[in-house]
Structures are given as C-alpha cells and as structure tokens.
Design an enzyme around this catalytic site. Sequence first.
Site, PDB file in Angstrom:
ATOM      1  N   GLY A 159       0.836  -1.203   0.000  1.00 30.57           N
ATOM      2  CA  GLY A 159       0.000   0.000   0.000  1.00 30.57           C
ATOM      3  C   GLY A 159       0.872   1.254   0.000  1.00 30.57           C
ATOM      4  O   GLY A 159       0.567   2.251   0.651  1.00 30.57           O
TER       5      GLY A 159
ATOM      6  N   ASP B  69       2.092  -1.859  -4.437  1.00 33.08           N
ATOM      7  CA  ASP B  69       0.703  -1.411  -4.370  1.00 33.08           C
ATOM      8  C   ASP B  69      -0.098  -2.212  -5.392  1.00 33.08           C
ATOM      9  O   ASP B  69       0.462  -2.943  -6.208  1.00 33.08           O
ATOM     10  CB  ASP B  69       0.593   0.095  -4.633  1.00 33.08           C
ATOM     11  CG  ASP B  69      -0.589   0.715  -3.859  1.00 33.08           C
ATOM     12  OD1 ASP B  69      -0.369   1.675  -3.103  1.00 33.08           O
ATOM     13  OD2 ASP B  69      -1.731   0.215  -4.010  1.00 33.08           O
ATOM     14  N   ILE B  70      -1.404  -2.031  -5.369  1.00 30.51           N
ATOM     15  CA  ILE B  70      -2.289  -2.808  -6.239  1.00 30.51           C
ATOM     16  C   ILE B  70      -2.133  -2.416  -7.709  1.00 30.51           C
ATOM     17  O   ILE B  70      -2.381  -3.216  -8.596  1.00 30.51           O
ATOM     18  CB  ILE B  70      -3.768  -2.669  -5.774  1.00 30.51           C
ATOM     19  CG1 ILE B  70      -4.737  -3.554  -6.536  1.00 30.51           C
ATOM     20  CG2 ILE B  70      -4.254  -1.235  -5.814  1.00 30.51           C
ATOM     21  CD1 ILE B  70      -4.834  -4.941  -6.007  1.00 30.51           C
ATOM     22  N   ARG B  71      -1.715  -1.152  -7.963  1.00 36.28           N
ATOM     23  CA  ARG B  71      -1.449  -0.771  -9.354  1.00 36.28           C
ATOM     24  C   ARG B  71      -0.236   0.127  -9.432  1.00 36.28           C
ATOM     25  O   ARG B  71       0.165   0.759  -8.456  1.00 36.28           O
ATOM     26  CB  ARG B  71      -2.669  -0.115 -10.000  1.00 36.28           C
ATOM     27  CG  ARG B  71      -3.179   1.125  -9.350  1.00 36.28           C
ATOM     28  CD  ARG B  71      -4.470   1.597 -10.012  1.00 36.28           C
ATOM     29  NE  ARG B  71      -5.601   0.768  -9.626  1.00 36.28           N
ATOM     30  CZ  ARG B  71      -6.324   0.970  -8.523  1.00 36.28           C
ATOM     31  NH1 ARG B  71      -6.015   1.958  -7.722  1.00 36.28           N
ATOM     32  NH2 ARG B  71      -7.333   0.200  -8.210  1.00 36.28           N
TER      33      ARG B  71
ATOM     34  N   LYS C 187     -10.482  -2.219  12.654  1.00 37.63           N
ATOM     35  CA  LYS C 187      -9.240  -1.842  13.331  1.00 37.63           C
ATOM     36  C   LYS C 187      -9.202  -2.400  14.757  1.00 37.63           C
ATOM     37  O   LYS C 187      -8.165  -2.876  15.216  1.00 37.63           O
ATOM     38  CB  LYS C 187      -9.073  -0.314  13.340  1.00 37.63           C
ATOM     39  CG  LYS C 187      -8.733   0.280  11.970  1.00 37.63           C
ATOM     40  CD  LYS C 187      -7.384  -0.222  11.448  1.00 37.63           C
ATOM     41  CE  LYS C 187      -7.032   0.318  10.095  1.00 37.63           C
ATOM     42  NZ  LYS C 187      -5.808  -0.280   9.524  1.00 37.63           N
TER      43      LYS C 187
ATOM     44  N   GLY D  90      -0.460   5.057  -1.142  1.00 37.96           N
ATOM     45  CA  GLY D  90      -1.539   5.770  -0.437  1.00 37.96           C
ATOM     46  C   GLY D  90      -1.020   7.007   0.287  1.00 37.96           C
ATOM     47  O   GLY D  90       0.144   7.397   0.136  1.00 37.96           O
ATOM     48  N   GLN D  91      -1.907   7.620   1.090  1.00 38.24           N
ATOM     49  CA  GLN D  91      -1.574   8.889   1.762  1.00 38.24           C
ATOM     50  C   GLN D  91      -0.339   8.739   2.660  1.00 38.24           C
ATOM     51  O   GLN D  91       0.591   9.536   2.577  1.00 38.24           O
ATOM     52  CB  GLN D  91      -2.769   9.369   2.603  1.00 38.24           C
ATOM     53  CG  GLN D  91      -2.554  10.747   3.213  1.00 38.24           C
ATOM     54  CD  GLN D  91      -3.518  11.055   4.374  1.00 38.24           C
ATOM     55  OE1 GLN D  91      -4.166  10.169   4.911  1.00 38.24           O
ATOM     56  NE2 GLN D  91      -3.589  12.306   4.741  1.00 38.24           N
TER      57      GLN D  91
ATOM     58  N   TYR E  36     -14.943   0.453   9.512  1.00 40.72           N
ATOM     59  CA  TYR E  36     -13.503   0.691   9.609  1.00 40.72           C
ATOM     60  C   TYR E  36     -13.030   0.516  11.057  1.00 40.72           C
ATOM     61  O   TYR E  36     -12.048  -0.193  11.328  1.00 40.72           O
ATOM     62  CB  TYR E  36     -13.235   2.115   9.114  1.00 40.72           C
ATOM     63  CG  TYR E  36     -11.831   2.621   9.227  1.00 40.72           C
ATOM     64  CD1 TYR E  36     -10.775   2.041   8.522  1.00 40.72           C
ATOM     65  CD2 TYR E  36     -11.541   3.745  10.017  1.00 40.72           C
ATOM     66  CE1 TYR E  36      -9.493   2.552   8.606  1.00 40.72           C
ATOM     67  CE2 TYR E  36     -10.267   4.267  10.093  1.00 40.72           C
ATOM     68  CZ  TYR E  36      -9.248   3.668   9.396  1.00 40.72           C
ATOM     69  OH  TYR E  36      -7.975   4.186   9.470  1.00 40.72           O
TER      70      TYR E  36
HETATM   71  C1  AKB Z   1     -10.181   8.417   8.641  1.00 43.37           C
HETATM   72  O1  AKB Z   1     -10.674   9.550   8.763  1.00 43.37           O
HETATM   73  O2  AKB Z   1     -10.824   7.417   8.311  1.00 43.37           O
HETATM   74  C2  AKB Z   1      -8.723   8.241   8.969  1.00 43.37           C
HETATM   75  C3  AKB Z   1      -8.508   7.809  10.367  1.00 43.37           C
HETATM   76  C4  AKB Z   1      -8.736   8.749  11.478  1.00 43.37           C
HETATM   77  O3  AKB Z   1      -8.138   6.699  10.602  1.00 43.37           O
HETATM   78  N1  AKB Z   1      -8.015   9.456   8.692  1.00 43.37           N
END
Ligand code: AKB
Length: 316
Positions: free
Chosen positions: A9, A35-37, A147, A12-13, A143
């Site tokens: 990855g 990365d994936i591409r 996590k 990414g950012q 998300y």
């Molecule tokens: C998001 O906003 O999803 C991320 C994070 C806080 O993990 N920047």
Amino acid sequence: MNTKILIIGACGQIGTELTAKLRATYGVENVVASDIRKLENDVVNNGIFEVVNALDYNQIEHLLEKYKITDVYLMAALLSATAEKNPAFAWDLNMNSLFHVLNLAKAGKIKKIFWPSSIAVFGPTTPSQNTPQYTIMEPTTVYGISKQTGERWCEYYNKQYGVDVRSIRYPGLISWSTEPGGGTTDYAVDIFHKAITEGKFTSFLSENTGLPMMYMDDAIKATIGIMQAPEEQVKIRSSYNLSGMSFTPKEIAEEIKKHYPDFTIDYNPDFRQKIADSWPASIDDTSAREDWNWKNDFEIENMTEDMFENLKKHIY
Ligand code: AKB
C-alpha cells in the site's frame, strides 16, 4: 541481519511519504514499495516497485522470498468514509491482509510488522476528552470495527506465537504532498488547498466538531520510531494511542485566517458528521511517550505555517 523492507500500500496517503523516508533512512536498495497498481509517481519511479494485491498471500510470500524481506509495513486499507459505502470489501481487505502478514510472520518469513490502527477503534461510549490508552471501545463504523478486531489479533499473535507486530492509532493525518483517501478527517487537508485556490471552504463537518489530528511528518516519525524501538520497549501489542494536536473546523479556519485574513468557511455536514461524532476529541498518549519516547514536533501553529509554505513552494 540487514533490514530489508516491504511496504504494502505504498502509493496511499501515508505509504507515499513513508516510502520516501524509509528509502532515505535504509537505502533505496533495501526498500521494496508495492501497491495494487503501478502509477506514474515517485514511489514507482524512485526505487524498487512491485505490483501486489494485499489479499494475495502467495504474491506477498513470493516478494518476501525474492527480496529477503525482514520488515513489512502493511499500509493497505479502506478508510472510514469509503468503508461505510462498501462494508463487505472493507472487512475483507482490512482483516485478511492483516491475517496474511501475521501468518507469514508466524511461519518465520517476516521478522517485524508495522500495522496501522486508528482513533476509529473508539466509539460514542468512549470518554471523548483525553481518551485513555485503556478504555471503553465500542466502535460503530466498519472501519473502526476492523481496526479494533485487528488490534486484538495483533496482540494475540504476539502473545501466542511471539510475532513482533507493532501498531499505533493514527489520528487524522495532514500533509501538503499527499491527498487523503476516503477518511472522515480529510476536510483538514482540503481546507488548506481551498484557502489558497478559492479563499473559501465548505466543511462537511460542523464547526465545533473536535478531532485528534497530526502532521504527516510526526506520523512518519512515530511509525519509524516504534519500528526502531528495542523489542522490550514496545510493551503494548494491540496499538498505541498517539496524539499530535486537536482542533475543530472553526479553530483551523481561525488559524488559516492568520495567513489569509479574507478566508471564509461555511458548514454543510454530511454522513461523515455521524462518524466524527462517534470519535474522541483528544487523545492521551502517555504510554507511547513513556515506552518508546514518542514526542510530537507539530502543533496547529507550526503545522499551518509549514503547510502553506510547502503548498506554495511545491504545488501552487
Ligand atoms: C479516517 O478519517 O478514516 C482516517 C482515520 C482517522 O483513521 N483518517
């Protein structure tokens, strides 16, 4: 043994800036970005790059053997806002990529793993101010659930199988050189671009929504810092709270006005408001400071100065 790094990855950012810093620290020949591409960017052009799908165990295993990798930074993930739109894929990507590297480490093929967690592990029942390291965790986003579950598995693999996995709970990250990708804290990057290009900004979070934030330089420093810490100093094997600064859209707008007095902001909250409302406003990171000497360099004032200086120098 030489440190040989694989970043999954890398485009990414966080991955983009992490790759540049790891190449500068360990040598271009010792860092494999993936990365994936394959995009046309510095990550691809300035060193070793491989296309890899974070969900493909065999591809990852092949790269570990090909480059004799010791350390893996698993940065591939779907962030909070995107994950709400595609829960099944977010769960698949965020969990199974982690299982792949944990199992490869368990099999002796990786020495050390970095895996990012997030303030999203907390939820509406968590104390919101100065959120402690150990507290109520009832995340309400896909998300956040991924996590928090990931954190439990990291600790499990460490305690049961001796896997050296290290993790920090990133706050919202702000960078002048890379765009965020689908998070709830993304407004805090966009606002700087709009201040320069349009002199005004419409925030998708309401004016008094306080969230923990961090400048990317500090995030990269913390990431490499925890990976370089002696193993016994990394006492928490779920994930460390990490704090830089906290602000609301109104407060960052006030700071921006010190540089652009005519700047204006208005507010049009969308579905991300609910996500932000479920997260803490500020974080207590005493454990990271005590265990492996974490210390942030950036607060809202010097971050804002550095953002404008670099955006004007390099982008606009
Ligand atoms: C998001 O906003 O999803 C991320 C994070 C806080 O993990 N920047």
